[in-house]
Design an enzyme around this catalytic site. Structure first.
Site, mmCIF file in Angstrom:
data_model
loop_
_atom_site.group_PDB
_atom_site.id
_atom_site.type_symbol
_atom_site.label_atom_id
_atom_site.label_comp_id
_atom_site.label_asym_id
_atom_site.label_seq_id
_atom_site.Cartn_x
_atom_site.Cartn_y
_atom_site.Cartn_z
ATOM 1 N N GLU A 69 0.943 -0.974 0.099
ATOM 2 C CA GLU A 69 0.185 -0.256 -0.155
ATOM 3 C C GLU A 69 0.846 1.317 0.207
ATOM 4 O O GLU A 69 0.560 2.667 -0.853
ATOM 5 C CB GLU A 69 -1.218 -0.118 1.083
ATOM 6 N N ILE A 91 -0.552 -1.536 7.902
ATOM 7 C CA ILE A 91 -1.645 -1.407 8.637
ATOM 8 C C ILE A 91 -3.311 -1.603 8.531
ATOM 9 O O ILE A 91 -3.400 -0.149 7.283
ATOM 10 C CB ILE A 91 -1.171 -0.450 9.763
ATOM 11 N N ASP A 92 -3.760 -2.398 7.939
ATOM 12 C CA ASP A 92 -4.864 -1.715 7.831
ATOM 13 C C ASP A 92 -5.746 -1.273 8.597
ATOM 14 O O ASP A 92 -6.443 -1.817 9.632
ATOM 15 C CB ASP A 92 -5.879 -2.593 6.460
ATOM 16 N N THR A 94 -5.587 2.056 9.286
ATOM 17 C CA THR A 94 -4.823 3.212 9.555
ATOM 18 C C THR A 94 -5.409 4.478 11.000
ATOM 19 O O THR A 94 -5.103 4.919 11.417
ATOM 20 C CB THR A 94 -4.374 3.918 8.120
ATOM 21 N N ASP A 219 -6.331 -4.505 0.727
ATOM 22 C CA ASP A 219 -7.416 -4.732 1.793
ATOM 23 C C ASP A 219 -8.012 -5.127 1.923
ATOM 24 O O ASP A 219 -8.535 -6.587 2.967
ATOM 25 C CB ASP A 219 -8.511 -3.165 1.622
HETATM 26 C C1 LIP Z 1 -8.837 1.378 5.250
HETATM 27 C C2 LIP Z 1 -10.029 -0.064 4.524
HETATM 28 C C3 LIP Z 1 -11.132 0.487 5.418
HETATM 29 C C4 LIP Z 1 -11.566 1.856 4.953
HETATM 30 C C5 LIP Z 1 -10.756 2.953 5.240
HETATM 31 C C6 LIP Z 1 -8.916 2.603 4.768
HETATM 32 P P1 LIP Z 1 -6.519 1.361 5.379
HETATM 33 O O1 LIP Z 1 -7.634 0.336 4.655
HETATM 34 O O2 LIP Z 1 -9.387 -1.038 5.974
HETATM 35 O O3 LIP Z 1 -11.951 -0.621 5.028
HETATM 36 O O4 LIP Z 1 -13.080 1.998 6.016
HETATM 37 O O5 LIP Z 1 -10.990 3.655 3.946
HETATM 38 O O6 LIP Z 1 -9.053 2.168 3.354
HETATM 39 O O7 LIP Z 1 -5.918 3.035 4.477
HETATM 40 O O8 LIP Z 1 -6.832 1.511 6.369
HETATM 41 O O9 LIP Z 1 -4.968 0.285 4.446
#
Ligand code: LIP
Length: 278
Positions: A69, A91-92, A94, A219
Site C-alpha cells: 500500500e 496496517i489495515d 490506519t 485491503d
Molecule cells: C482502510 C480500509 C477500510 C476503509 C478505510 C481504509 P487502510 O484501509 O481497510 O475498510 O474504510 O477507508 O481504506 O488505508 O487503513 O489500509
C-alpha cells in the site's frame, strides 16, 4: 494444500514480528499525514512495518515481487504479474490506529500466476490470526473456520465500510446502499474500519455478508481467500467474478445472499488499482 508452504510459514512468522511494532506504537503519539482524503491517513509506523515486511521477504525470496500500500502511495507502479507476488497492507485500519480504536490488522496475500495461494490477516490488538492456504481450509488461531451458510437476506448481519471517499456522489451511493439494506430489513449493519478484519467476520460465521466499493487490492486480497476457504462466496458487486483490482467486492455466506446484495446495492465509479495513470 498449497505447495508454497515455506512462503506461508515465513509470512506468518514475519507478520507476528511486524505486529510487535504495531502494538508498541499503538498507544503512542503518531505523526499523521493525509493521502487521498481527510479519511485516508498514513503514519510513520505504516511505512516502517511495510519496509520491514518487504525487506525481510525480499531477502529470503529475491525474485519475488511486491504490491504494498505505502510503496504504491509513494509512486511505485502497480502491476500483478505471473511472478510470485506479496500483496501487503502493513496496517489495515490506519484511521483506527491513529485513534487507538482497537481494530488494526496486518494483511498479506501471496499470488502465483495471478492466483492467490494464501492469505494472512492478523488483527493485532485482538491477537487473532486469520489465515488460509488454497485448498487447505481457513483458520482463526489454528481453529477451522466456516461461514454461516445463511441464505435469507432478512436474517443477515451485514458488514461494510464507508471508506475514504468523501465526494458527494460516493457518499450518497454509500449511504443509500445502507438505507436500502436497513429498510429490507437486515438484522444489522456493522463497520470495524478495517476491510480485512470486516471480511474475516464472514469467514467466522459472525457476519453473513460484507460488501465494499472503493477499497484496494491490499485491503481484501488476503481475506478473500480466507472467506473462500471457509466455504463462502466472493464476487464483484455486479455479480461477476471477483477481481481484486476492481475495488469492488461482495463476500457472503452463500451464493443466494451474495446475489441479493449484488441486486440491491449500487457502485460508484472507481479507478482500478492497476489502471495506468493518464
Ligand atoms: C482502510 C480500509 C477500510 C476503509 C478505510 C481504509 P487502510 O484501509 O481497510 O475498510 O474504510 O477507508 O481504506 O488505508 O487503513 O489500509
Amino acid at each position: 494444500m498449497s505447495d508454497w508452504c515455506d512462503c506461508f510459514n515465513f509470512g506468518i512468522s514475519i507478520t507476528k514480528q511486524a505486529s510487535e511494532i504495531v502494538m508498541t506504537m499503538f498507544q503512542q503519539h503518531k505523526d499523521v499525514r493525509v493521502k487521498s482524503s481527510s479519511a485516508d491517513l498514513v503514519t510513520e509506523t505504516d511505512e516502517r512495518v511495510e519496509n520491514l515486511l518487504i525487506s525481510a521477504i525480499r531477502n529470503r525470496y529475491p525474485l519475488h515481487r511486491f504490491i504494498g500500500e505505502e510503496s504504491v502511495a509513494a509512486g511505485e507502479h502497480l502491476e500483478l504479474t505471473d511472478t510470485p507476488t506479496w500483496i501487503i497492507d502493513p496496517i489495515d485500519g490506519t484511521v483506527n490506529f491513529v485513534h487507538r480504536f482497537p481494530f488494526v490488522a496486518i494483511s498479506i496475500a501471496f499470488t502465483v500466476n495471478k492466483q492467490t495461494e494464501f492469505g494472512i490477516v492478523y488483527s493485532c490488538v485482538e491477537d487473532k490470526l486469520f489465515c488460509a492456504q488454497r485448498g487447505g481450509g481457513a483458520f482463526l488461531n489454528g481453529e477451522p473456520l466456516h461461514v454461516s451458510g445463511q441464505e435469507d437476506i432478512s436474517r443477515c448481519l451485514v458488514v461494510t465500510e464507508i471508506g475514504a471517499e468523501r465526494d458527494d456522489l460516493a457518499l450518497s451511493i454509500m449511504t443509500s446502499n445502507i438505507f436500502r439494506l436497513l429498510t429490507l430489513p437486515v438484522h444489522g449493519v456493522r463497520a470495524l474500519g478495517t476491510a480485512a478484519v470486516d471480511m474475516c467476520q464472514v469467514a467466522t460465521g459472525g457476519a453473513d455478508v460484507y460488501y465494499h466499493i472503493g477499497m484496494h487490492c491490499w485491503d481484501i486480497a488476503a481475506s478473500a481467500i480466507i472467506v473462500q476457504e471457509a466455504g463462502g462466496v466472493v464476487m464483484d458487486t455486479d455479480g461477476s467474478q471477483f477481481d481484486m483490482m476492481s475495488r469492488r467486492v461482495i463476500a457472503a455466506s452463500s451464493l443466494v445472499v451474495a446475489g441479493r446484495v449484488a441486486d440491491m446495492i449500487q457502485a460508484f465509479p472507481c479507478r482500478r488499482d492497476d489502471e495506468q495513470p493518464v
